[in-house]
Design an enzyme around this catalytic site. Structure first.
Site: not given
Length: 394
Positions: A116, A204
Site C-alpha cells: 500500500y 492512493e
C-alpha cells in the site's frame, strides 16, 4: 473531484509512473479492439465506477464481479458485454449501485507481493505525508486498527519536497531492496511530482505490486483533487464524470454553490460552511432531519439564491425549507429579493422559514414582510429551527 481508474493510468503514463498497459472501452467491440492492441498472455476487464469493492460486487442482472481475468480478445468482449449498461452494487455504492458505462482493459500481471502506498495532506501537521504498508490490497483503515505497527508514515518538508533519501528509507522499510529499491525511488518521486503538479489531495496506490519477474508497478489508484485549485487545472477538470455524481451537486457546482444531498426532509439554504453545519445540528437537536448541506457562500447573488431553491425543490423528500443568512459581506435585502423571486418562479407550496441577520437586515425583513408569500419569519437560529420542525410536522 474523483476520477476513474483508466484516467488515473493516463496520468501515470504522463508522469512516468510504472503501470500495466490499459485502454478504456465503451462497447464490447471496443473492448475486443483494446485487448487485441494490448496483447499478451493475460488481460483483466475492470468495470469503471467511482466506488471500491468492484471485484466482490454483483450486477443487478445477476452477473458476479466487476473485475475479471480473461485470456483472449473474444473473452474480453464477452465479459465487457455483461458489464456495460448494467448496474454494479458494491459495499461502497449502497443498494442503488452504479451504472457501468465503460470498462478498462489492461494487462494482467503475476503478483509476487502487494503493498500500500499513498500521498495525502496530513491536517494534523499541515504537511503532505506518505503512508505506506506491506499489507497491500487490504483496507488501510483495517490495517491501522488491527496492526498499526505495519503502517509507515513519512512527513514531507513543505519547501524541500520529497527527497530521494526519504524514498530509499520507505523502500527499505517495505523490504524493497536491490533493483526493486531503485525502481521504488523512481516511482515514489514520480508519484509525488504528479501529486504536486496536479494539485491532488490524495494519490492512493493499492495495490502497489512486485511482479514475479521483478517489476514494481502501480496496479490500481484512487485520486482526489483540490476542488479549489481546479481553476488552474483545466486538464484535470476535463476528466470529471458528472454521470457518477448526484445531479443536484452537479447543478450546484455550475452556480458556485456547495451542495451535499442528505436523507432528511428539511432543506437548508445557508451562507458559510460553519453556519450550515450549525444549522443542520440545531435542526437535529429540535427533532428534525436535514435534507441537505447547502452553502451559498459569502457573496451570493439573486440568481444563485434562485438556483439554490430549484436544486432544493428537486429533492422529492423536501417538506420544508429553512433559510439562515448572516449578512457579513452579503446584503440581506439582496437575499430577500432572491428568496421572493425563487419562491414565485418555482411556485413554492411548502413551509418556508427565513432568519436574516447582519448587513441591511431591516430592509431585507421589510422586503419579505411586504411580499405576498407565506413566509415564516424567525428572530434567531433556535427560533428558526423550532418553527421549521413544527411546520413540517403539522
Amino acid at each position: 473531484m474523483n476520477i476513474h481508474e483508466y484516467q488515473a493510468k493516463e496520468l501515470f503514463d504522463q508522469f512516468g509512473v510504472a503501470t500495466p498497459a490499459g485502454k478504456v472501452a465503451h462497447t464490447p467491440e471496443e473492448a475486443r479492439q483494446a485487448a487485441e492492441a494490448i496483447g499478451g498472455a493475460g488481460l483483466v476487464v475492470k468495470a469503471q465506477i467511482h466506488a471500491g469493492g468492484r471485484g466482490k460486487g454483483t450486477f443487478k442482472n445477476g452477473f458476479k464481479g466487476g473485475v475479471h481475468l480473461v485470456a483472449t480478445a473474444d473473452e474480453a468482449a464477452d465479459i465487457a458485454g455483461k458489464m456495460l449498461g448494467q448496474v454494479l452494487v458494491t459495499h461502497q455504492t449502497g443498494e442503488e449501485g452504479k451504472l457501468v458505462s465503460k470498462v478498462l482493459i489492461a494487462s494482467s500481471v503475476d503478483i509476487a507481493k502487494e503493498y500500500y502506498f499513498a500521498i495525502l495532506f496530513d491536517r494534523a501537521t499541515s504537511r503532505h505525508a506518505i503512508i505506506a504498508s506491506t499489507e497491500g490490497g487490504m483496507n488501510i483503515e483495517e490495517v491501522a486498527e488491527k496492526t498499526p505497527e505495519k503502517i509507515i508514515r513519512e512527513l514531507i518538508h513543505p519547501t524541500l519536497g520529497l527527497q530521494p533519501y526519504q524514498c530509499r528509507k520507505i523502500a527499505a522499510m517495505l523490504d524493497l531492496r536491490g533493483a526493486l529499491l531503485n525502481q521504488a525511488v523512481k516511482l515514489f518521486l514520480a508519484l509525488y511530482k504528479l501529486y504536486i503538479e496536479r494539485d491532488c489531495s490524495l494519490v492512493e496506490v493499492n495495490p502497489l505490486a512486485v511482479t514475479t519477474d521483478g517489476k514494481l508497478v502501480a496496479l490500481d489508484a484512487k485520486f482526489n483533487f483540490d476542488d479549489s485549485a481546479l481553476y488552474r487545472q483545466k486538464e484535470v477538470a476535463a476528466l470529471r464524470d458528472t454521470s457518477e455524481e448526484d445531479s443536484r451537486e452537479v447543478a450546484a457546482s455550475e452556480f458556485g454553490l456547495n451542495y451535499i444531498g442528505l436523507d432528511g426532509n428539511i432543506a437548508c439554504l445557508v451562507n458559510g460552511a460553519g453556519l450550515a453545519m450549525s444549522t443542520m445540528d440545531i435542526i437535529k437537536f429540535y427533532g428534525g432531519d436535514p435534507a441537505n448541506f447547502l452553502d451559498v457562500g459569502g457573496g451570493a447573488t439573486k440568481d444563485q439564491v434562485s438556483a439554490a431553491f430549484k436544486i432544493i425543490l428537486g429533492d422529492p423528500n423536501v417538506k420544508g425549507i429553512l433559510v439562515n443568512i448572516f449578512g457579513g459581506i452579503m446584503d440581506c435585502d439582496v437575499i430577500a429579493h432572491g428568496i421572493i423571486a425563487a419562491a414565485e418562479e418555482t411556485g413554492l407550496s411548502i413551509p418556508l422559514v427565513v432568519r436574516l441577520e447582519g448587513n441591511n437586515v431591516d430592509a431585507g425583513k421589510k422586503t419579505l414582510a411586504d411580499s405576498t408569500l407565506s413566509i415564516i419569519s424567525a428572530e434567531g437560529l433556535a427560533d428558526a429551527a423550532q418553527k421549521i420542525v413544527a411546520a413540517v410536522a403539522a
